[in-house]
Design a protein around this motif. Structure first.
Motif, PDB file in Angstrom:
ATOM      1  N   TYR A   1       0.900  -1.111   0.068  1.00 22.91           N
ATOM      2  CA  TYR A   1      -0.015  -0.012  -0.159  1.00 22.91           C
ATOM      3  C   TYR A   1       0.966   1.258   0.102  1.00 22.91           C
ATOM      4  O   TYR A   1       1.710   1.330   0.995  1.00 22.91           O
ATOM      5  CB  TYR A   1      -0.751  -0.165   1.179  1.00 22.91           C
ATOM      6  CG  TYR A   1      -1.665   1.146   1.487  1.00 22.91           C
ATOM      7  CD1 TYR A   1      -3.312   1.221   1.052  1.00 22.91           C
ATOM      8  CD2 TYR A   1      -1.267   2.414   2.322  1.00 22.91           C
ATOM      9  CE1 TYR A   1      -3.913   2.448   1.260  1.00 22.91           C
ATOM     10  CE2 TYR A   1      -2.290   3.358   2.679  1.00 22.91           C
ATOM     11  CZ  TYR A   1      -3.512   3.371   1.995  1.00 22.91           C
ATOM     12  OH  TYR A   1      -4.229   4.631   2.534  1.00 22.91           O
ATOM     13  N   ARG A   2       0.813   2.001  -1.065  1.00 21.08           N
ATOM     14  CA  ARG A   2       1.630   3.235  -1.177  1.00 21.08           C
ATOM     15  C   ARG A   2       1.023   4.429  -1.246  1.00 21.08           C
ATOM     16  O   ARG A   2       0.214   4.720  -1.894  1.00 21.08           O
ATOM     17  CB  ARG A   2       2.416   3.141  -2.512  1.00 21.08           C
ATOM     18  CG  ARG A   2       3.621   2.023  -2.787  1.00 21.08           C
ATOM     19  CD  ARG A   2       4.377   1.997  -4.093  1.00 21.08           C
ATOM     20  NE  ARG A   2       5.305   1.126  -4.266  1.00 21.08           N
ATOM     21  CZ  ARG A   2       6.377   1.062  -3.710  1.00 21.08           C
ATOM     22  NH1 ARG A   2       6.968   2.287  -3.207  1.00 21.08           N
ATOM     23  NH2 ARG A   2       7.270   0.119  -4.105  1.00 21.08           N
ATOM     24  N   PRO A   3       1.001   5.120  -0.081  1.00 19.80           N
ATOM     25  CA  PRO A   3       0.240   6.398   0.171  1.00 19.80           C
ATOM     26  C   PRO A   3       0.476   7.434  -0.954  1.00 19.80           C
ATOM     27  O   PRO A   3       1.345   7.564  -1.655  1.00 19.80           O
ATOM     28  CB  PRO A   3       0.597   6.843   1.758  1.00 19.80           C
ATOM     29  CG  PRO A   3       1.134   5.779   2.400  1.00 19.80           C
ATOM     30  CD  PRO A   3       1.869   4.846   1.339  1.00 19.80           C
ATOM     31  N   ALA A   4      -0.846   8.281  -1.191  1.00 20.04           N
ATOM     32  CA  ALA A   4      -0.393   9.017  -2.144  1.00 20.04           C
ATOM     33  C   ALA A   4       0.360  10.383  -1.795  1.00 20.04           C
ATOM     34  O   ALA A   4       0.898  10.751  -2.611  1.00 20.04           O
ATOM     35  CB  ALA A   4      -2.067   9.602  -2.586  1.00 20.04           C
ATOM     36  N   ASP A   5       0.404  10.727  -0.505  1.00 12.40           N
ATOM     37  CA  ASP A   5       1.242  11.436  -0.020  1.00 12.40           C
ATOM     38  C   ASP A   5       2.658  11.403   0.009  1.00 12.40           C
ATOM     39  O   ASP A   5       3.521  12.013   0.576  1.00 12.40           O
ATOM     40  CB  ASP A   5       0.918  12.235   1.276  1.00 12.40           C
ATOM     41  CG  ASP A   5       0.795  11.086   2.286  1.00 12.40           C
ATOM     42  OD1 ASP A   5       1.366   9.985   2.078  1.00 12.40           O
ATOM     43  OD2 ASP A   5       0.380  11.283   3.442  1.00 12.40           O
TER      44      ASP A   5
END
Length: 397
Positions: free
Chosen positions: A310-314
């Motif tokens: 899971y790669r956060p958008a920020d």
């Protein structure tokens, strides 16, 4: 002599091994029961692992190293078979003795790289890494060495040049490179150029490996084959120490010996080769910016494993799931802070459909991907296909 297949070279390439009970050359005057110095492996007329290092010819050192290896035990309490093991390098590094031993452990059908140094004036095995790829360690051309001044690599006689993580050629003495800076918890590339030999008539311009970092702890072997370069892309921005943890993809499936887990041994989920990544889609939590979901896959000694990232958008810290063995219905628990998730993935067909427990909210629902809140107790999910229904459970203990 029978041809032996070796990973990392073309499928038609042959590596001829000469394993003899009586040693030749510099090994001939060793004492009965001592380890050989070098290894009796030939690629055509090239000795792949000749005796090297300034102490290779020292009979007293050879005997002391042999005693240290004889005293060592694997995590499964197996002994080294000395007649099929060998001292690949023996010399001094930073003013201290160091011997590197390719150790054959028949009880586990395993090969180990042992680092032997002096403790209180006596030789002892101070580091031991199990070679991930089943088979002899001496089939490899680049071996990792952990020293106080940084990572070094020991190269075989086939290696013409070795490029470090920065793409620069590494200097070496008797096959042992100068120290090179490798991060503790990041994967970096190492690339060897292999000379033309009988096994590789055209040589090889780029034999690619990934070093998973100096934070990799024994007995985990830190080098992973990366022939296509896909592994480098897959691990970009990921903390390899977190990947290697008990809840991370590479460390979460324990090895079993007999009917028991063997927590001191290399995990069954430890990577060997063919690390790849593919995008699964996006998931938005609480009305925030959508994060990207990826699926990692890799080959281990026990088969194919997968996990999700899971790669956060920020651009925040990625979150990874434990590993899941390859299944028609892949299930993952993803510990996203504040909202743990369950991710279900499959290869969709016209006849496939996923069933979830009643009243389960689907945060993402598309062919091949469903994301739901992580269940707090055991729940069963099912994937119906034309000829079979697959059941997987998540949650609980």
């Amino acid at each position: 002599m029978a041809p032996v297949r070796r990973r990392g070279i073309t499928a038609t390439a042959l590596l001829t091994l000469l394993l003899t009970a009586t040693a030749c050359g510099p090994v001939a005057d060793r004492q009965p029961g001592d380890l050989r110095v070098g290894y009796d492996s030939l690629d055509g007329d090239l000795t792949v692992w000749p005796p090297r290092g300034t102490l290779a010819g020292d009979a007293a050192v050879r005997s002391a190293v042999t005693e240290a290896v004889r005293d060592w035990r694997s995590p499964a309490d197996d002994r080294v078979h000395l007649p099929t093991s060998g001292i690949l390098w023996s010399g001094e590094v930073g003013g201290a003795p160091l011997a590197l031993v390719a150790a054959d452990v028949p009880g586990e059908s395993a090969s180990w790289l042992l680092q032997v140094t002096t403790e209180d004036g006596r030789y002892a095995v101070t580091r031991a890494a199990e070679y991930t790829d089943p088979g002899y360690l001496v089939y490899s051309d680049v071996l990792p060495v952990h020293t106080s001044d940084g990572r070094r690599y020991l190269t075989s006689g086939r290696v013409q040049r070795l490029l470090g993580p920065d793409g620069r050629a590494l200097r070496h003495t008797d096959g042992l490179t100068e120290p090179v800076t490798v991060p503790a918890c990041r994967a970096v590339p190492v690339t060897a150029t292999l000379r033309a030999t009988e096994a590789l008539p055209r040589g090889r311009a780029a034999d690619r490996l990934l070093d998973l970092g100096t934070g990799t702890t024994d007995p985990r072997y830190p080098l992973v084959r990366d022939e296509s370069g896909s592994g480098k892309r897959a691990l970009t921005g990921l903390d390899t120490c977190a990947l290697a943890g008990e809840e991370g993809p590479f460390g979460s499936v324990p090895r079993r010996i007999g009917d028991r887990d063997a927590p001191r041994s290399v995990p069954s989920s430890w990577p060997m080769t063919k690390l790849t990544v593919r995008t699964l889609g996006e998931v938005a939590l609480g009305g925030g910016e959508p994060a990207e979901l990826e699926q990692l896959s890799w080959e281990t000694a026990d088969g194919t494993m997968t996990a999700v990232v899971y790669r956060p958008a920020d651009g925040g810290t990625p979150v990874v799931s434990p590993a899941d063995r390859a299944n028609p219905l892949q299930t993952y628990t993803l510990p996203v802070p504040g909202q743990p998730l369950a991710v279900l993935s499959w290869r969709p067909t016209a006849d496939s459909s996923l069933s979830t427990p009643p009243d389960t909210p689907r945060l993402v629902d598309r062919p091949g991907l469903v994301v739901v809140p992580a269940p707090t107790r055991s729940e069963t999910f099912s994937l119906a296909e034309a000829e079979k229904t697959h059941y997987r459970s998540l949650g609980g203990r």
